[in-house]
Design a protein around this motif. Structure first.
Motif, PDB file in Angstrom:
ATOM      1  N   ASN A  21      54.116 101.917   9.622  1.00 27.46           N
ATOM      2  CA  ASN A  21      54.429 102.386  10.997  1.00 27.46           C
ATOM      3  C   ASN A  21      55.861 101.905  11.467  1.00 27.46           C
ATOM      4  OD1 ASN A  21      54.401 102.920  13.893  1.00 27.46           O
ATOM      5  ND2 ASN A  21      52.575 102.409  14.280  1.00 27.46           N
ATOM      6  N   PRO A  22      56.562 103.087  11.453  1.00 25.92           N
ATOM      7  CA  PRO A  22      57.969 102.725  11.922  1.00 25.92           C
ATOM      8  C   PRO A  22      58.112 101.859  13.378  1.00 25.92           C
ATOM      9  CG  PRO A  22      58.061 104.992  11.553  1.00 25.92           C
ATOM     10  CD  PRO A  22      56.576 104.365  11.619  1.00 25.92           C
ATOM     11  N   GLY A  23      57.002 102.059  14.280  1.00 29.79           N
ATOM     12  CA  GLY A  23      57.071 101.136  15.453  1.00 29.79           C
ATOM     13  C   GLY A  23      56.952  99.829  15.365  1.00 29.79           C
ATOM     14  N   GLU A  24      56.254  99.383  14.159  1.00 29.75           N
ATOM     15  CA  GLU A  24      55.914  97.973  13.727  1.00 29.75           C
ATOM     16  C   GLU A  24      56.846  97.465  12.998  1.00 29.75           C
ATOM     17  OE1 GLU A  24      51.761  98.187  12.825  1.00 29.75           O
ATOM     18  OE2 GLU A  24      51.239  98.908  14.681  1.00 29.75           O
ATOM     19  N   PHE A 359      56.124 112.074  12.329  1.00 29.33           N
ATOM     20  CA  PHE A 359      56.066 112.392  11.023  1.00 29.33           C
ATOM     21  C   PHE A 359      55.046 111.210  10.302  1.00 29.33           C
ATOM     22  CE2 PHE A 359      58.910 115.945  11.681  1.00 29.33           C
ATOM     23  CZ  PHE A 359      58.721 116.772  10.683  1.00 29.33           C
ATOM     24  N   TYR A 360      55.236 110.188  10.844  1.00 32.48           N
ATOM     25  CA  TYR A 360      54.515 109.035  10.243  1.00 32.48           C
ATOM     26  C   TYR A 360      53.107 109.363  10.884  1.00 32.48           C
ATOM     27  CZ  TYR A 360      51.874 104.667  10.497  1.00 32.48           C
ATOM     28  OH  TYR A 360      50.716 103.748  10.621  1.00 32.48           O
ATOM     29  N   LEU A 361      52.683 109.677  12.013  1.00 26.04           N
ATOM     30  CA  LEU A 361      51.517 109.896  12.812  1.00 26.04           C
ATOM     31  C   LEU A 361      50.846 111.166  11.878  1.00 26.04           C
ATOM     32  CD1 LEU A 361      52.266 109.609  16.764  1.00 26.04           C
ATOM     33  CD2 LEU A 361      50.918 108.176  15.164  1.00 26.04           C
ATOM     34  N   ALA A 362      51.536 112.242  11.527  1.00 27.09           N
ATOM     35  CA  ALA A 362      50.851 113.275  10.903  1.00 27.09           C
ATOM     36  C   ALA A 362      50.570 113.030   9.508  1.00 27.09           C
ATOM     37  CB  ALA A 362      51.965 114.293  11.137  1.00 27.09           C
ATOM     38  N   GLY A 365      50.064 107.721   9.403  1.00 28.07           N
ATOM     39  CA  GLY A 365      49.251 107.097  10.409  1.00 28.07           C
ATOM     40  C   GLY A 365      47.900 107.784  10.983  1.00 28.07           C
ATOM     41  N   ASN A 366      47.883 109.035  10.487  1.00 24.49           N
ATOM     42  CA  ASN A 366      46.492 109.885  10.491  1.00 24.49           C
ATOM     43  C   ASN A 366      45.536 109.489   9.418  1.00 24.49           C
ATOM     44  OD1 ASN A 366      47.012 111.156  12.974  1.00 24.49           O
ATOM     45  ND2 ASN A 366      47.287 113.150  12.159  1.00 24.49           N
ATOM     46  N   ASN A 375      43.562 106.639  -0.260  1.00 17.99           N
ATOM     47  CA  ASN A 375      43.490 107.789  -0.994  1.00 17.99           C
ATOM     48  C   ASN A 375      44.788 108.898  -0.727  1.00 17.99           C
ATOM     49  OD1 ASN A 375      41.560 107.464  -3.181  1.00 17.99           O
ATOM     50  ND2 ASN A 375      40.152 107.652  -1.165  1.00 17.99           N
ATOM     51  N   ILE A 376      45.020 108.742   0.462  1.00 15.89           N
ATOM     52  CA  ILE A 376      46.206 109.970   0.847  1.00 15.89           C
ATOM     53  C   ILE A 376      46.880 109.455   1.996  1.00 15.89           C
ATOM     54  CG2 ILE A 376      44.681 112.043   0.492  1.00 15.89           C
ATOM     55  CD1 ILE A 376      43.874 112.154   3.392  1.00 15.89           C
ATOM     56  N   GLY A 377      47.926 109.953   2.611  1.00 10.95           N
ATOM     57  CA  GLY A 377      48.866 109.681   3.748  1.00 10.95           C
ATOM     58  C   GLY A 377      50.164 109.496   3.177  1.00 10.95           C
TER      59      GLY A 377
END
Length: 449
Positions: A21-24, A359-362, A365-366, A375-377
């Motif tokens: 997470n870029p925010g962390e 873009f992390y969230l999408a 992050g999601n 498995n994904i992300g």
């Protein structure tokens, strides 16, 4: 590193994916961007990722190389809340949430007792997701068991990683959509036994929202959740002020809307609550403590006038947050457009959503929000090779604007502000091409026609 020629495919382009997470973690350590990268896929999973100059000489003879130079390769987008049964009511004008449900959603969902209709809509819906670069979604069905059989059958044929569930509601809805506490349990359990863990499919226990389930049904839903702890829970929470007031009248013993779900054992990890606009600090803390996820649905919240999600407050509190389209209250299948609207909603709340965070969230992050990040992300070696290719010249305006962009962050911001389905040049599932879009003529060609 061993690469066997028979099953390897390689993809060249600018490659971006997130590691944290870029925010962390801080922006410098949260992502990997390779301007001229190469991704090698073997048997549907990422085998290797690195610079083209470094990896290309190691490819075995016969490896198929697809060259996307000048375009950007990213993990497929993930949507944490969407209704496949509302595909045909997107862009339906109306009032706020409760009126919109009555006049558009419920009549449309009534048609899903027809297996042929459910199958046809499922196929179109999944085509639309893939065309927009969304490779995984958490999906609402209808109260009809066959709506889930149809959806899972179509998704399974395409080897998609999808999570979905039958809607549960036994009151405050049309008679033709009602189930019962016992049938809700029996149908859900049968669907879980049939579909959960089949291929890449997962199940979500799906009460529509608290006002459409009786105490007896919510008790059965809680029992279902206890008996199947590995599945998701998916519902709505605190979307609209009239809805919140209705919950207060129906459950006078509850401290809050969230307290109703908590009372019946529905607050846990892998529980995803769409909207979460009207929460207080106590509820936020309960979300944090339980590991539940809030799905932020900006286009839907704006379209239905529900309110402005407090993204900064949610992130500061430590809540898990995903981003979602919420079609058909949401007005686009495109996660790029959804990220653009997320930025605007955050601006109205006094918070600037960075393109990296968006873009992390999408993507990662999601995946974390859904508990699927094993498995994904991202595109780390070993992950499933669901990925997309974004074209920075997909429209004349985007191409013109991109020419003056000097940083990755600026290019990402252009994608999320000006981008839509046209920016998705290709979508891959397990390394196999499932959608491709021919490039538009250049601005010069258009001007000469």
């Amino acid at each position: 590193m061993s690469m066997t020629a028979a099953v390897c495919n390689a993809f060249r382009g600018s490659i971006l994916h997130f590691l944290a997470n870029p925010g962390e973690a801080g922006a410098d350590h949260s992502y990997q961007f390779i301007p001229d990268g190469l991704m090698v896929v073997e048997n549907g999973r990422v085998l290797a990722l690195g610079g083209y100059a470094e990896l290309h000489p190691t490819l075995p003879a016969g490896t198929q190389l697809t060259d996307y130079s000048g375009r950007m390769i990213l993990p497929g987008f993930i949507d944490t809340h969407i209704h496949y049964s509302q595909t045909d009511v997107i862009a339906s004008p109306g009032k706020q949430l409760l009126d919109w449900l009555e006049h558009y959603t419920f009549p449309a969902e009534g048609r899903f007792d027809d297996m042929n209709h459910a199958t046809e809509v499922a196929g179109f819906f999944l085509d639309e997701l893939l065309r927009n670069g969304t490779t995984t979604a958490l999906v609402f069905g209808t109260t009809h068991r066959q709506s889930l059989d149809a959806f899972f059958a179509v998704a399974g044929q395409r080897a998609l990683r999808m999570v979905a569930g039958k809607v549960l509601m036994d009151r405050n809805c049309p008679e033709f959509l009602r189930d019962t506490p016992d049938s809700a349990y029996a149908d859900s359990a049968a669907l879980i036994e049939r579909w959960h863990g089949q291929g890449r499919l997962g199940y979500a226990i799906t009460p529509r929202f608290a006002v459409t389930s009786s105490d007896a049904q919510l008790a059965q839903v809680g029992e279902l959740a206890r008996n199947y702890p590995e599945v998701h829970i998916h519902t709505h929470l605190a979307e609209n002020m009239d809805e919140v007031a209705w919950v207060t009248r129906l459950f006078p013993w509850s401290r809050s809307y969230l307290d109703v779900y908590d009372h019946y054992g529905l607050l846990r990890e892998r529980a995803v609550y769409a909207h979460c606009i009207h929460l207080d600090e106590d509820d936020r803390q309960r979300m944090v403590d339980s590991g539940a996820t809030a799905a932020f649905c900006p286009t839907s919240n704006l379209f239905l006038g529900s309110g402005l999600f407090d993204l900064a407050g949610a992130l500061d509190s430590g809540m898990r947050v995903g981003v979602a389209t919420d079609v058909g209250g949401g007005t686009s299948f495109s996660m790029l457009r959804t990220l653009g609207e997320s930025y605007k909603v955050a601006q109205l709340r006094g918070y600037t959503l960075s393109p990296l965070q968006a873009f992390y969230l999408a993507t990662l992050g999601n995946a974390k929000a859904l508990g699927l990040d094993d498995n994904i992300g991202n595109l780390a070696p070993g992950k499933e090779a669901d990925f997309i290719v974004l074209d920075p010249e997909s429209t004349p305006l985007m191409a013109r604007r991109m020419r003056s962009a000097t940083t990755l962050i600026e290019r990402l911001f252009i994608f999320m502000t000006l981008g839509d389905d046209r920016a998705v040049a290709a979508t891959y599932i397990l390394g196999e091409l499932v959608h491709t879009r021919a490039c538009l003529p250049s601005a010069e060609n258009l001007s000469n026609e």
